[in-house]
Design an enzyme around this catalytic site. Sequence first.
Site, PDB file in Angstrom:
ATOM      1  N   ARG A 170      32.434 -59.739 -44.363  1.00 58.62           N
ATOM      2  CA  ARG A 170      31.268 -58.771 -44.024  1.00 58.62           C
ATOM      3  C   ARG A 170      31.889 -58.340 -42.622  1.00 58.62           C
ATOM      4  NH1 ARG A 170      30.487 -60.401 -48.015  1.00 58.62           N
ATOM      5  NH2 ARG A 170      28.847 -61.530 -48.987  1.00 58.62           N
ATOM      6  N   CYS A 217      20.845 -61.373 -47.061  1.00 59.52           N
ATOM      7  CA  CYS A 217      21.273 -62.335 -46.404  1.00 59.52           C
ATOM      8  C   CYS A 217      21.002 -62.333 -44.730  1.00 59.52           C
ATOM      9  CB  CYS A 217      22.505 -62.853 -46.577  1.00 59.52           C
ATOM     10  SG  CYS A 217      22.685 -63.719 -48.347  1.00 59.52           S
ATOM     11  N   GLU A 287      23.947 -62.117 -39.728  1.00 56.76           N
ATOM     12  CA  GLU A 287      24.773 -61.140 -40.697  1.00 56.76           C
ATOM     13  C   GLU A 287      24.270 -59.742 -40.635  1.00 56.76           C
ATOM     14  OE1 GLU A 287      24.995 -59.128 -44.120  1.00 56.76           O
ATOM     15  OE2 GLU A 287      25.222 -61.177 -45.290  1.00 56.76           O
TER      16      GLU A 287
HETATM   17  N1  EPU Z   1      21.492 -72.637 -51.743  1.00 52.45           N
HETATM   18  C1  EPU Z   1      20.550 -73.713 -51.662  1.00 52.45           C
HETATM   19  N2  EPU Z   1      19.514 -73.308 -50.933  1.00 52.45           N
HETATM   20  C2  EPU Z   1      19.011 -71.947 -50.806  1.00 52.45           C
HETATM   21  C3  EPU Z   1      20.082 -71.101 -51.237  1.00 52.45           C
HETATM   22  C4  EPU Z   1      21.161 -71.449 -51.660  1.00 52.45           C
HETATM   23  O1  EPU Z   1      20.628 -74.775 -51.583  1.00 52.45           O
HETATM   24  O2  EPU Z   1      17.872 -71.777 -50.445  1.00 52.45           O
HETATM   25  C5  EPU Z   1      22.765 -73.307 -52.449  1.00 52.45           C
HETATM   26  C6  EPU Z   1      23.019 -72.659 -53.579  1.00 52.45           C
HETATM   27  O3  EPU Z   1      22.565 -73.417 -54.714  1.00 52.45           O
HETATM   28  C7  EPU Z   1      24.698 -72.649 -53.800  1.00 52.45           C
HETATM   29  C8  EPU Z   1      24.914 -72.505 -52.412  1.00 52.45           C
HETATM   30  O4  EPU Z   1      23.782 -72.501 -51.568  1.00 52.45           O
HETATM   31  O5  EPU Z   1      25.088 -73.860 -53.972  1.00 52.45           O
HETATM   32  C9  EPU Z   1      25.450 -70.770 -52.159  1.00 52.45           C
HETATM   33  O6  EPU Z   1      24.248 -70.073 -52.453  1.00 52.45           O
HETATM   34  P1  EPU Z   1      24.389 -68.612 -53.164  1.00 52.45           P
HETATM   35  O7  EPU Z   1      25.206 -68.697 -54.478  1.00 52.45           O
HETATM   36  O8  EPU Z   1      22.901 -68.025 -53.421  1.00 52.45           O
HETATM   37  O9  EPU Z   1      25.238 -67.664 -52.269  1.00 52.45           O
HETATM   38  P2  EPU Z   1      25.439 -67.318 -50.713  1.00 52.45           P
HETATM   39  O10 EPU Z   1      26.519 -67.801 -50.172  1.00 52.45           O
HETATM   40  O11 EPU Z   1      23.970 -67.984 -50.158  1.00 52.45           O
HETATM   41  C10 EPU Z   1      26.354 -65.145 -50.875  1.00 52.45           C
HETATM   42  C11 EPU Z   1      26.306 -63.919 -49.984  1.00 52.45           C
HETATM   43  C12 EPU Z   1      25.047 -62.860 -50.853  1.00 52.45           C
HETATM   44  C13 EPU Z   1      25.742 -62.914 -52.082  1.00 52.45           C
HETATM   45  C14 EPU Z   1      25.688 -64.067 -52.837  1.00 52.45           C
HETATM   46  C15 EPU Z   1      26.121 -63.946 -54.360  1.00 52.45           C
HETATM   47  C16 EPU Z   1      26.428 -64.072 -47.744  1.00 52.45           C
HETATM   48  C17 EPU Z   1      25.929 -64.706 -46.284  1.00 52.45           C
HETATM   49  N3  EPU Z   1      25.579 -64.089 -48.765  1.00 52.45           N
HETATM   50  O12 EPU Z   1      25.174 -65.824 -50.878  1.00 52.45           O
HETATM   51  O13 EPU Z   1      25.059 -61.776 -50.181  1.00 52.45           O
HETATM   52  O14 EPU Z   1      24.663 -61.721 -52.819  1.00 52.45           O
HETATM   53  O15 EPU Z   1      26.514 -64.812 -52.092  1.00 52.45           O
HETATM   54  O16 EPU Z   1      27.428 -63.659 -54.447  1.00 52.45           O
HETATM   55  O17 EPU Z   1      27.689 -63.979 -47.755  1.00 52.45           O
HETATM   56  C18 EPU Z   1      24.353 -60.342 -48.314  1.00 52.45           C
HETATM   57  O18 EPU Z   1      25.512 -60.099 -47.947  1.00 52.45           O
HETATM   58  O19 EPU Z   1      23.100 -59.772 -47.653  1.00 52.45           O
HETATM   59  C19 EPU Z   1      23.963 -61.032 -49.556  1.00 52.45           C
HETATM   60  C20 EPU Z   1      22.938 -61.561 -50.160  1.00 52.45           C
END
Ligand code: EPU
Length: 296
Positions: A170, A217, A287
């Site tokens: 990012r 995010c 972020e």
């Molecule tokens: N999880 C939870 N509770 C929640 C949310 C997530 O337990 O409320 C757990 C999920 O079950 C999973 C893990 O956390 O095991 C990761 O969650 P997720 O797959 O949703 O991915 P993320 O790491 O939260 C990242 C990016 C998103 C992108 C998604 C999908 C960041 C901060 N976030 O989210 O990007 O859409 O992966 O690839 O890098 C953004 O940059 O604005 C953004 C939304």
Amino acid sequence: MSWYSGLENIVERDIALSRLTTFRIGGHAGVLLVPEDVESFAAAYAAAKKAGVPVHILGWGSNILVADEGVPGVVISTRGLINRTLADDGQTIRVEAGASMREFVRWSARAGYSGIESLAGIPGSIGGAVVMNAGALGACLGDSVSAVWYVTEGGELVRRSGEDISWDYRETDIDGPVAAVEMELTRDEPDCVLDRMADALMARRSQQPVGIPSAGCFFRNPPGESAGRLIDEAGLKGMSVGGASISARHANFIVNQGGATAAHVCELGDIVRDRVRDCFGVELKNEVCVWPSAVA
Ligand code: EPU
């Protein structure tokens, strides 16, 4: 004579930035410039820099939290920079910074270009997505960028090869406003690309709040961790300050339930940071970009 004399045809005054951000939050910009081509974008940026006026570059406003007091100086919008051209090699696509990321991903899938289909559904402009090295499902935009055209303080348009850019999580080290991007995508059957795009969209929609104002995010994922998981485990889902809430669907989204102010969001963000630090000893970093930024 004002510093933007000669640019009057692209000036809008006293614009509510809440109308130009996906959070639907933020005070006014005294001066908003909306150039319609990259040359006038470069000229606008150089004029502001020469006059020592603070500058904020606005794409589609999908990753910013604008202060309730608004921003000083000038906001320069990329929304007039939307051209897309295909190079003679049939492979390199030059797209201007204000083009919609969502539309570009859709267009490339339909035209049989592969490489960015897993980024389907990421909101915002191409320029903003490049500056932030937007990513999803293990892929990031930088992987497909062959060059970036950016503007120097003197108003020169400079081409920098994608290989020379640091594409970090990012963030990038691009040191001027992005005017256009050259994407290098590979050829594939449109139906195959469209199928993969549909899978990515489905994954996104099943995990993230859609249709409610937010800036995506809110926190960066700490190394090897998920901010959403930590916030969820700290028991913060659904917590609110004024109109701002932690999404019940994905805990790393702060959503505007209606009437949220930047002050509400900041207060909620502080509560989240404190609670996650207390529970897990992890320091969450934003972020989302907060305006006015320290370096404007
Ligand atoms: N999880 C939870 N509770 C929640 C949310 C997530 O337990 O409320 C757990 C999920 O079950 C999973 C893990 O956390 O095991 C990761 O969650 P997720 O797959 O949703 O991915 P993320 O790491 O939260 C990242 C990016 C998103 C992108 C998604 C999908 C960041 C901060 N976030 O989210 O990007 O859409 O992966 O690839 O890098 C953004 O940059 O604005 C953004 C939304």
